[in-house]
Design an enzyme around this catalytic site. Structure first.
Site: not given
Length: 269
Positions: A42, A100
């Site tokens: 991110y 992730h």
């Protein structure tokens, strides 16, 4: 206390950058959010860390999640990458570290990165560990590598239009908790007639109904927002109790509409 000490309600930070993420996290903490979700990819861990530090909320009160990116899954890279995340977050430890995504095209075996993640936990870098975007097959391999008890959650896309039932049933059979990301389907839930009708009966919003639906199934939810009113409204969803008939009506909205499907995604169930 069970291993699932993941607060049911969290604040997602996907797609939020710079001042926007600082403001969102600061407002969220002010409103009472205590579970904050970020990820290496991110590019906002430092800002999230700054907002948390500035908030003066005691670290012990917070539950912070980050996720290890696919490029850092190898045994030699995973722990150093997590240490870098901790530096950015200004923390000694995250509450939850997730893989992730499974290794693209399964280049690396699941056992390699799950064992590296377990080692990170042993070193005290994470209080809990888990997975994200894992299919049933990947979950089976993760369970073989570290045991189901070590996996605090599988964070996957779940909303009324993608209910992921097969995966949810498998996770439940293994005692693995699920965290629903994109629980509002990028705002699409607001336009749905069924959800609007149910919302009307409760005097709430369609977004709140979608969140209540996930929470009632035992999932954690991590919606994101930059608007104070939405952050506050989302949090109110914990007070809503949907009837069996309402839950069944929402069950019928499933259309397999997957929003997070990058080219390196695994073959979904």
């Amino acid at each position: 206390m069970s291993k699932h000490t993941i607060p049911a309600f969290g604040l997602g930070t996907f797609r939020l950058k710079g001042q926007e993420v600082i403001d969102s996290v600061a407002t969220g903490l002010e409103l009472g959010y205590r579970h904050i979700d970020t990820a290496q990819i991110y590019g906002n861990e430092a800002e999230v860390g700054q907002a948390i530090a500035d908030s003066r909320v005691a670290r012990a009160e917070l539950f912070v999640t980050t996720k290890v990116w696919t490029e850092h899954l190898s045994r030699d890279k995973l722990i150093p990458s997590l240490k870098e995340s901790l530096q950015k977050l200004r923390m000694e430890q995250v509450d939850l570290a997730l893989i992730h995504w499974p290794s693209p095209n399964d280049e690396l075996p699941v056992a390699e990165y799950m064992q590296a993640l377990a080692e990170a936990k042993k070193q005290g870098l994470a209080r809990l560990i888990g997975i994200s975007n894992f299919t049933i097959a990947h979950m089976q391999q993760a369970i073989e590598a570290v045991g189901a008890d070590a996996i605090a959650t599988n964070q996957v896309e779940i909303h009324p239009f993608l209910q992921n039932r097969k995966l949810a049933e498998f996770a439940r059979s293994q005692g693995i908790h699920l965290t629903a990301y994109m629980p509002l389907a990028y705002g699409k839930v607001m336009q749905d007639a069924t959800l609007q009708e149910i919302a009307g009966k409760h005097g709430v919003s369609a977004a709140q109904v979608a969140l209540a639906w996930s929470l009632q199934q035992g999932h954690a939810v991590i919606p994101s927002s930059t608007k104070r009113a939405n952050l506050q409204g989302n949090l109110e969803a914990v007070k809503i109790k949907l009837s069996d008939a309402e839950m069944q009506a929402i069950a019928k909205l499933d259309r397999g509409e997957r929003l997070a499907n990058p080219d390196f995604a695994p073959k979904w169930d």
